[in-house]
Design an enzyme around this catalytic site. Sequence first.
Site, PDB file in Angstrom:
ATOM      1  N   GLU A  63      30.791 -15.905 -12.312  1.00 15.55           N
ATOM      2  CA  GLU A  63      29.975 -14.680 -12.184  1.00 15.55           C
ATOM      3  C   GLU A  63      30.149 -14.033 -10.804  1.00 15.55           C
ATOM      4  O   GLU A  63      30.229 -12.811 -10.692  1.00 15.55           O
ATOM      5  CB  GLU A  63      28.504 -15.010 -12.475  1.00 15.55           C
ATOM      6  CG  GLU A  63      28.282 -15.296 -13.965  1.00 15.55           C
ATOM      7  CD  GLU A  63      26.908 -15.878 -14.284  1.00 15.55           C
ATOM      8  OE1 GLU A  63      26.529 -16.865 -13.628  1.00 15.55           O
ATOM      9  OE2 GLU A  63      26.221 -15.356 -15.166  1.00 15.55           O
ATOM     10  N   GLU A  72      27.253 -22.643 -19.403  1.00 19.38           N
ATOM     11  CA  GLU A  72      25.783 -22.721 -19.406  1.00 19.38           C
ATOM     12  C   GLU A  72      25.191 -23.232 -20.709  1.00 19.38           C
ATOM     13  O   GLU A  72      24.191 -23.957 -20.694  1.00 19.38           O
ATOM     14  CB  GLU A  72      25.177 -21.343 -19.085  1.00 19.38           C
ATOM     15  CG  GLU A  72      25.300 -20.926 -17.631  1.00 19.38           C
ATOM     16  CD  GLU A  72      26.612 -20.233 -17.313  1.00 19.38           C
ATOM     17  OE1 GLU A  72      27.540 -20.252 -18.162  1.00 19.38           O
ATOM     18  OE2 GLU A  72      26.724 -19.662 -16.218  1.00 19.38           O
TER      19      GLU A  72
HETATM   20  N1  DAK Z   1      25.342 -28.151  -9.006  1.00 21.34           N
HETATM   21  C1  DAK Z   1      25.020 -29.175  -8.186  1.00 21.34           C
HETATM   22  N2  DAK Z   1      25.865 -30.141  -7.807  1.00 21.34           N
HETATM   23  C2  DAK Z   1      27.124 -30.073  -8.292  1.00 21.34           C
HETATM   24  C3  DAK Z   1      27.553 -29.025  -9.158  1.00 21.34           C
HETATM   25  C4  DAK Z   1      26.585 -28.034  -9.522  1.00 21.34           C
HETATM   26  N3  DAK Z   1      26.884 -26.990 -10.313  1.00 21.34           N
HETATM   27  N4  DAK Z   1      28.844 -29.232  -9.479  1.00 21.34           N
HETATM   28  C5  DAK Z   1      29.218 -30.363  -8.823  1.00 21.34           C
HETATM   29  N5  DAK Z   1      28.183 -30.863  -8.105  1.00 21.34           N
HETATM   30  C6  DAK Z   1      28.182 -32.048  -7.262  1.00 21.34           C
HETATM   31  C7  DAK Z   1      28.231 -33.316  -8.128  1.00 21.34           C
HETATM   32  O1  DAK Z   1      26.930 -33.645  -8.570  1.00 21.34           O
HETATM   33  C8  DAK Z   1      28.780 -34.298  -7.121  1.00 21.34           C
HETATM   34  O2  DAK Z   1      27.746 -34.705  -6.251  1.00 21.34           O
HETATM   35  P1  DAK Z   1      27.501 -36.280  -5.906  1.00 21.34           P
HETATM   36  O3  DAK Z   1      27.314 -36.937  -7.206  1.00 21.34           O
HETATM   37  O4  DAK Z   1      28.783 -36.686  -5.214  1.00 21.34           O
HETATM   38  O5  DAK Z   1      26.300 -36.270  -5.016  1.00 21.34           O
HETATM   39  C9  DAK Z   1      29.758 -33.481  -6.304  1.00 21.34           C
HETATM   40  O6  DAK Z   1      29.362 -32.105  -6.486  1.00 21.34           O
HETATM   41  C10 DAK Z   1      31.198 -33.624  -6.757  1.00 21.34           C
HETATM   42  O7  DAK Z   1      31.237 -33.345  -8.145  1.00 21.34           O
HETATM   43  P2  DAK Z   1      31.958 -34.314  -9.202  1.00 21.34           P
HETATM   44  O8  DAK Z   1      31.918 -35.731  -8.726  1.00 21.34           O
HETATM   45  O9  DAK Z   1      31.387 -34.017 -10.525  1.00 21.34           O
HETATM   46  O10 DAK Z   1      33.455 -33.796  -9.090  1.00 21.34           O
HETATM   47  P3  DAK Z   1      34.577 -33.870 -10.222  1.00 21.34           P
HETATM   48  O11 DAK Z   1      35.848 -33.476  -9.558  1.00 21.34           O
HETATM   49  O12 DAK Z   1      34.534 -35.157 -10.956  1.00 21.34           O
HETATM   50  O13 DAK Z   1      34.190 -32.710 -11.257  1.00 21.34           O
HETATM   51  C11 DAK Z   1      33.476 -30.500 -11.911  1.00 21.34           C
HETATM   52  C12 DAK Z   1      34.229 -31.361 -10.866  1.00 21.34           C
HETATM   53  C13 DAK Z   1      33.377 -29.065 -11.330  1.00 21.34           C
HETATM   54  C14 DAK Z   1      34.289 -30.451 -13.218  1.00 21.34           C
HETATM   55  C15 DAK Z   1      32.101 -31.103 -12.182  1.00 21.34           C
HETATM   56  O14 DAK Z   1      31.448 -31.312 -10.912  1.00 21.34           O
HETATM   57  C16 DAK Z   1      31.219 -30.237 -12.997  1.00 21.34           C
HETATM   58  O15 DAK Z   1      31.362 -30.160 -14.194  1.00 21.34           O
HETATM   59  N6  DAK Z   1      30.264 -29.592 -12.317  1.00 21.34           N
HETATM   60  C17 DAK Z   1      29.275 -28.812 -13.007  1.00 21.34           C
HETATM   61  C18 DAK Z   1      29.842 -27.505 -13.504  1.00 21.34           C
HETATM   62  C19 DAK Z   1      28.794 -26.706 -14.149  1.00 21.34           C
HETATM   63  O16 DAK Z   1      28.381 -26.983 -15.285  1.00 21.34           O
HETATM   64  N7  DAK Z   1      28.279 -25.790 -13.378  1.00 21.34           N
HETATM   65  C20 DAK Z   1      27.044 -25.105 -13.701  1.00 21.34           C
HETATM   66  C21 DAK Z   1      27.290 -24.013 -14.610  1.00 21.34           C
HETATM   67  S1  DAK Z   1      25.758 -23.306 -15.043  1.00 21.34           S
HETATM   68  C22 DAK Z   1      20.134 -19.209 -13.665  1.00 21.34           C
HETATM   69  C23 DAK Z   1      21.031 -18.353 -13.152  1.00 21.34           C
HETATM   70  C24 DAK Z   1      22.329 -18.725 -13.044  1.00 21.34           C
HETATM   71  C25 DAK Z   1      22.724 -19.949 -13.452  1.00 21.34           C
HETATM   72  C26 DAK Z   1      21.807 -20.776 -13.966  1.00 21.34           C
HETATM   73  C27 DAK Z   1      20.540 -20.449 -14.063  1.00 21.34           C
HETATM   74  N8  DAK Z   1      18.752 -18.896 -13.785  1.00 21.34           N
HETATM   75  C28 DAK Z   1      18.401 -17.594 -14.070  1.00 21.34           C
HETATM   76  C29 DAK Z   1      17.788 -19.928 -13.801  1.00 21.34           C
HETATM   77  C30 DAK Z   1      24.038 -20.415 -13.350  1.00 21.34           C
HETATM   78  C31 DAK Z   1      24.302 -21.517 -14.028  1.00 21.34           C
HETATM   79  C32 DAK Z   1      25.513 -22.157 -13.892  1.00 21.34           C
HETATM   80  O17 DAK Z   1      26.288 -21.859 -13.023  1.00 21.34           O
END
Ligand code: DAK
Length: 264
Positions: free
Chosen positions: A115, A135
Site C-alpha cells: 500500500e 490481510e
Molecule cells: N508485523 C510485526 N512483526 C513482523 C511483521 C509484521 N507485519 N513481519 C515480520 N515481523 C517480525 C517477525 O515477527 C520476526 O520477529 P521476531 O520473531 O524475530 O521477534 C521478524 O520480523 C522477522 O520475521 P520472520 O522471522 O518471520 O522472517 P522470515 O524471513 O521468516 O519471513 C515474512 C518474512 C515477511 C515472509 C514474514 O515475516 C511474514 O509473513 N510477515 C508477515 C507479513 C504480513 O502478513 N504482513 C501483514 C500484512 S497485513 C489496518 C490498516 C492496515 C493494515 C492492517 C490494519 N487497520 C485499519 C487496523 C495493514 C495490514 C497489513 O499490512
Amino acid sequence: MQQWENFLISVEEKTAIVSFNRPKALNALNYPVLKELNEILDVLAADDSVYTVILTGAGDKAFIAGGDIKDMSAMNVEEGKLYAYAGTALLQKIEELEKPVIAAVNGYALGGGTEVAMACDIRIASERAVFGQPEVGLGLIPGFAGTQRLPRLVGRGAAKLLIFTGKNIKADEALRIGLCEAVVPHAELLDYCKKLAADINKNGPTAVRLAKAAINHGLDMDLRSGFRFESFVFGHCFATEDHDEGTRAFAEKRKASFTGKYKK
Ligand code: DAK
C-alpha cells in the site's frame, strides 16, 4: 537533516533517500513509524533543495512487511478505524507530496508495504521484491487504501485475485500486471532509482510538480474535466521562470538551468 528513530535519511544531489529502519520487525508499520513519516513528509515538502524522494527499506530483506501484526492484534473496532484513518491520510500525503516519490522496493512489500508502494508515483522493484495483500489471511481487509489503489493500478480482476487469495507475488509477476514499472538486480536497485531521480531532477521542478498534480487529480475526474484541468495547469506554467529558461535554452542550443521560481 535531523535524526529519526525509525528512519534513515540522506540527501544526495537533489534527491532525498528515506529508508524505513525497523529491521527487527522487517520495517513493519506501527504508530511511531506512521507519526515520524508524517513529520518527515512535512520536512521534505518544505525543503526547496529536495526535488525528488526515494522511499526504501533498510536491510536487504524487506521494504515494509506490512502493518505491525503485534500492534494490530490488540485493537478494538474504534482503534482499528483510527489506525486506518491515520494510515490512509498518511499515504494520501505521500501521493500528494509536491515532488515525485519513487518506491525502491528492496524486498518484502506485504500488506501496508504494497500500500505504501502504491501511494508512491513510480515503483522500481529489486529481483528479490515480493508484493502482496495478505490481510484476509489475518481476518482483515487491506486498511491503508489497498482495496482502492490496487484495482486502479492493475485493474479489478488482478486486484481481486491478489486480495481474495492473499497470495504473494514476485517482482516479475508484479511487473507483468503493472504493479511496478521495472525490475532490476538487487545490488543495482538504489543506483537505478538515483539515476531515475536525477533524470527527473534535471527538468523544470515546477513543471514536474504540476504534471504530477495534473495526472493525480485528472484521474479522479471525468475525461472532459481532465482535459480542461490540464489546460489550466498548462497555462499556469507560463507564470514560471523555468518556461522562459527552457524555451530560451532550446533556441540557444544549450542545456537549460532551471530554478523552479515563478516570475516576479
Ligand atoms: N508485523 C510485526 N512483526 C513482523 C511483521 C509484521 N507485519 N513481519 C515480520 N515481523 C517480525 C517477525 O515477527 C520476526 O520477529 P521476531 O520473531 O524475530 O521477534 C521478524 O520480523 C522477522 O520475521 P520472520 O522471522 O518471520 O522472517 P522470515 O524471513 O521468516 O519471513 C515474512 C518474512 C515477511 C515472509 C514474514 O515475516 C511474514 O509473513 N510477515 C508477515 C507479513 C504480513 O502478513 N504482513 C501483514 C500484512 S497485513 C489496518 C490498516 C492496515 C493494515 C492492517 C490494519 N487497520 C485499519 C487496523 C495493514 C495490514 C497489513 O499490512
